[in-house]
Motif scaffolding. Structure first.
Motif, PDB file in Angstrom:
ATOM      1  N   VAL A  19     -86.662  57.926  50.217  1.00 45.56           N
ATOM      2  CA  VAL A  19     -87.762  56.969  50.226  1.00 45.56           C
ATOM      3  C   VAL A  19     -87.401  55.778  49.352  1.00 45.56           C
ATOM      4  CG1 VAL A  19     -90.199  56.623  49.681  1.00 45.56           C
ATOM      5  CG2 VAL A  19     -89.417  58.840  50.539  1.00 45.56           C
ATOM      6  N   MET A  20     -87.674  54.570  49.843  1.00 40.13           N
ATOM      7  CA  MET A  20     -87.498  53.342  49.071  1.00 40.13           C
ATOM      8  C   MET A  20     -88.863  52.967  48.497  1.00 40.13           C
ATOM      9  SD  MET A  20     -84.992  51.372  51.776  1.00 40.13           S
ATOM     10  CE  MET A  20     -84.769  49.891  50.781  1.00 40.13           C
ATOM     11  N   THR A  21     -89.113  53.303  47.250  1.00 39.30           N
ATOM     12  CA  THR A  21     -90.463  53.164  46.709  1.00 39.30           C
ATOM     13  C   THR A  21     -90.931  51.722  46.497  1.00 39.30           C
ATOM     14  OG1 THR A  21     -89.583  53.594  44.468  1.00 39.30           O
ATOM     15  CG2 THR A  21     -90.535  55.445  45.661  1.00 39.30           C
ATOM     16  N   PRO A  22     -90.058  50.694  46.376  1.00 36.22           N
ATOM     17  CA  PRO A  22     -90.584  49.325  46.264  1.00 36.22           C
ATOM     18  C   PRO A  22     -91.121  48.752  47.569  1.00 36.22           C
ATOM     19  CG  PRO A  22     -88.403  49.490  45.258  1.00 36.22           C
ATOM     20  CD  PRO A  22     -88.616  50.717  46.089  1.00 36.22           C
ATOM     21  N   CYS A  23     -90.861  49.418  48.702  1.00 39.06           N
ATOM     22  CA  CYS A  23     -91.179  48.828  50.002  1.00 39.06           C
ATOM     23  C   CYS A  23     -92.656  48.984  50.359  1.00 39.06           C
ATOM     24  CB  CYS A  23     -90.311  49.455  51.084  1.00 39.06           C
ATOM     25  SG  CYS A  23     -88.555  49.137  50.857  1.00 39.06           S
ATOM     26  N   ALA A  24     -93.127  48.108  51.233  1.00 40.68           N
ATOM     27  CA  ALA A  24     -94.555  48.051  51.558  1.00 40.68           C
ATOM     28  C   ALA A  24     -95.071  49.335  52.189  1.00 40.68           C
ATOM     29  CB  ALA A  24     -94.816  46.869  52.488  1.00 40.68           C
ATOM     30  N   TRP A  25     -94.223  50.007  52.968  1.00 45.17           N
ATOM     31  CA  TRP A  25     -94.671  51.216  53.652  1.00 45.17           C
ATOM     32  C   TRP A  25     -94.366  52.485  52.858  1.00 45.17           C
ATOM     33  CZ3 TRP A  25     -97.596  51.878  57.988  1.00 45.17           C
ATOM     34  CH2 TRP A  25     -97.879  50.724  58.724  1.00 45.17           C
ATOM     35  N   ALA A  26     -93.957  52.342  51.611  1.00 41.29           N
ATOM     36  CA  ALA A  26     -93.644  53.526  50.810  1.00 41.29           C
ATOM     37  C   ALA A  26     -94.838  54.463  50.640  1.00 41.29           C
ATOM     38  CB  ALA A  26     -93.083  53.110  49.447  1.00 41.29           C
ATOM     39  N   PRO A  27     -96.074  53.963  50.418  1.00 44.92           N
ATOM     40  CA  PRO A  27     -97.200  54.904  50.329  1.00 44.92           C
ATOM     41  C   PRO A  27     -97.387  55.732  51.600  1.00 44.92           C
ATOM     42  CG  PRO A  27     -97.829  52.771  49.429  1.00 44.92           C
ATOM     43  CD  PRO A  27     -96.501  52.581  50.109  1.00 44.92           C
ATOM     44  N   ALA A  28     -97.116  55.123  52.767  1.00 47.37           N
ATOM     45  CA  ALA A  28     -97.204  55.879  54.012  1.00 47.37           C
ATOM     46  C   ALA A  28     -96.128  56.951  54.067  1.00 47.37           C
ATOM     47  CB  ALA A  28     -97.076  54.934  55.206  1.00 47.37           C
ATOM     48  N   ALA A  29     -94.940  56.640  53.548  1.00 48.25           N
ATOM     49  CA  ALA A  29     -93.869  57.644  53.491  1.00 48.25           C
ATOM     50  C   ALA A  29     -94.282  58.813  52.604  1.00 48.25           C
ATOM     51  CB  ALA A  29     -92.584  57.004  52.981  1.00 48.25           C
ATOM     52  N   ALA A  30     -94.962  58.505  51.497  1.00 41.54           N
ATOM     53  CA  ALA A  30     -95.438  59.577  50.622  1.00 41.54           C
ATOM     54  C   ALA A  30     -96.460  60.453  51.334  1.00 41.54           C
ATOM     55  CB  ALA A  30     -96.030  58.985  49.346  1.00 41.54           C
ATOM     56  N   ASP A  31     -97.315  59.836  52.153  1.00 45.29           N
ATOM     57  CA  ASP A  31     -98.270  60.619  52.934  1.00 45.29           C
ATOM     58  C   ASP A  31     -97.550  61.545  53.905  1.00 45.29           C
ATOM     59  OD1 ASP A  31    -100.508  59.569  51.714  1.00 45.29           O
ATOM     60  OD2 ASP A  31    -100.844  58.033  53.248  1.00 45.29           O
ATOM     61  N   LEU A  32     -96.499  61.024  54.559  1.00 45.12           N
ATOM     62  CA  LEU A  32     -95.724  61.859  55.468  1.00 45.12           C
ATOM     63  C   LEU A  32     -95.076  63.015  54.720  1.00 45.12           C
ATOM     64  CD1 LEU A  32     -93.917  59.187  57.699  1.00 45.12           C
ATOM     65  CD2 LEU A  32     -95.919  60.553  58.278  1.00 45.12           C
ATOM     66  N   ALA A  33     -94.601  62.740  53.509  1.00 45.25           N
ATOM     67  CA  ALA A  33     -93.943  63.783  52.722  1.00 45.25           C
ATOM     68  C   ALA A  33     -94.893  64.939  52.438  1.00 45.25           C
ATOM     69  CB  ALA A  33     -93.416  63.198  51.414  1.00 45.25           C
ATOM     70  N   ARG A  34     -96.172  64.620  52.275  1.00 42.82           N
ATOM     71  CA  ARG A  34     -97.137  65.687  52.013  1.00 42.82           C
ATOM     72  C   ARG A  34     -97.329  66.589  53.224  1.00 42.82           C
ATOM     73  NH1 ARG A  34     -99.048  61.846  48.218  1.00 42.82           N
ATOM     74  NH2 ARG A  34    -100.124  60.528  49.745  1.00 42.82           N
ATOM     75  N   ASP A  35     -96.947  66.092  54.412  1.00 43.87           N
ATOM     76  CA  ASP A  35     -96.994  66.922  55.618  1.00 43.87           C
ATOM     77  C   ASP A  35     -95.748  67.773  55.773  1.00 43.87           C
ATOM     78  OD1 ASP A  35     -99.473  65.929  56.363  1.00 43.87           O
ATOM     79  OD2 ASP A  35     -98.610  64.294  57.552  1.00 43.87           O
ATOM     80  N   LEU A  36     -94.790  67.595  54.856  1.00 43.58           N
ATOM     81  CA  LEU A  36     -93.527  68.336  54.928  1.00 43.58           C
ATOM     82  C   LEU A  36     -93.262  69.037  53.591  1.00 43.58           C
ATOM     83  CD1 LEU A  36     -91.362  65.579  56.653  1.00 43.58           C
ATOM     84  CD2 LEU A  36     -92.087  67.719  57.718  1.00 43.58           C
ATOM     85  N   PRO A  37     -94.109  69.954  53.186  1.00 48.85           N
ATOM     86  CA  PRO A  37     -93.909  70.604  51.881  1.00 48.85           C
ATOM     87  C   PRO A  37     -92.556  71.291  51.816  1.00 48.85           C
ATOM     88  CG  PRO A  37     -95.506  71.813  53.227  1.00 48.85           C
ATOM     89  CD  PRO A  37     -95.264  70.513  53.920  1.00 48.85           C
ATOM     90  N   GLY A  38     -91.855  71.035  50.709  1.00 51.87           N
ATOM     91  CA  GLY A  38     -90.536  71.636  50.535  1.00 51.87           C
ATOM     92  C   GLY A  38     -89.408  70.900  51.219  1.00 51.87           C
TER      93      GLY A  38
END
Length: 267
Positions: A19-38
């Motif tokens: 994940v590139m955390t400075p990018c505009a869509w990074a919060p959406a990537a974090a949301d996706l990550a929560r759908d992929l535990p582990g």
């Protein structure tokens, strides 16, 4: 990490993303990550912003004296500019902020790697290691001697420094990467035959296999001149023929999560 990566995780053909955390869509990537535990997710340490029409700025500062930003207030567009201008202390604060942001968002960070390779430079290497190792995070670093680092464009003193760090990390039991292989972005079409050729030609050792999968969207085409290669990466890893091709190659896949467990027992 984006929705196209999620496609591949769900298909079982992608084992790792970052994940590139400075990018505009990074919060959406974090949301996706929560759908992929582990899931095996890292932080793509970012010091550059290369696209003319889609840009991002540092998390930690807007101070021009930091050397992290260009005259428009974004990260530098090229690796050369970032490495030439970034103040090491400012870069350290920025890399720390990027990893902390991912952890604060609940991403279980397994590794860090470097966007465009910009942070994988003697000027910033210790900051990368300090952002990762105390947290038990694997720093993605190739196992190279001085000649190998010189082949990547470093001068004699810098190559010697990088080789020394490499030896120290290896002695500590930190996993290092033997080979880096990237699917091309300059050509579209069917990438399955190309992937099979790459897999069959892999030497023994641990290979970090890089791809940039993306769904074909108007936004992608507007941002990326190499959109066709990204779409082809995505299509190949979603192909129903991919699992059989991977099995034929004899290549065994792993994750940074697995390497992280080994490192915690040794480092």
């Amino acid at each position: 990490m984006c929705s196209s990566d999620l496609d591949l995780f769900r298909a079982g053909t992608l084992s790792s993303a970052s994940v590139m955390t400075p990018c505009a869509w990074a919060p959406a990537a974090a949301d996706l990550a929560r759908d992929l535990p582990g899931a095996d997710l890292g932080v793509h340490l970012t010091l550059t912003s290369e696209w003319p029409t889609y840009r991002w700025a540092p998390l930690s500062t807007r101070d021009p004296q930091s050397g992290l930003i260009d005259p428009q207030g974004f990260m530098h567009a090229s690796v050369e500019a970032a490495q030439a201008h970034a103040d090491p202390a400012a870069a350290r604060a920025e890399l720390e902020a990027q990893v902390s942001r991912a952890l604060d968002w609940g991403i279980e960070v397994s590794h860090v790697d470097a966007h465009m390779g910009a942070a994988a430079h003697p000027k910033f290497l210790q900051a990368c290691l300090d952002a990762a190792l105390p947290r038990g995070i694997v720093p993605m670093l190739p196992r190279l001697d001085e000649a190998g680092w010189r082949s990547h464009g470093l001068g004699e003193p810098e190559a010697a420094q990088m080789a020394a760090v490499t030896r120290t990390l290896e002695a500590r039991g930190v996993p290092l990467v033997d080979h880096l292989v990237m699917l091309p972005l300059h050509v579209g079409g069917d990438h399955l035959p190309l992937i099979e050729d790459l897999l069959l030609s892999l030497p023994a050792g641990l290979t970090h296999f890089i791809l940039h999968p993306a769904r074909d969207t108007p936004e992608l085409r507007a941002i990326c001149g190499d959109w066709a290669g990204r779409v082809a990466n995505h299509a190949a890893f979603l192909s129903p023929d991919f699992p059989a091709m991977l099995a034929r190659s004899g290549v065994k896949t792993t994750t940074y999560r697995a390497l992280q467990g080994a490192m915690r027992g040794q480092a």
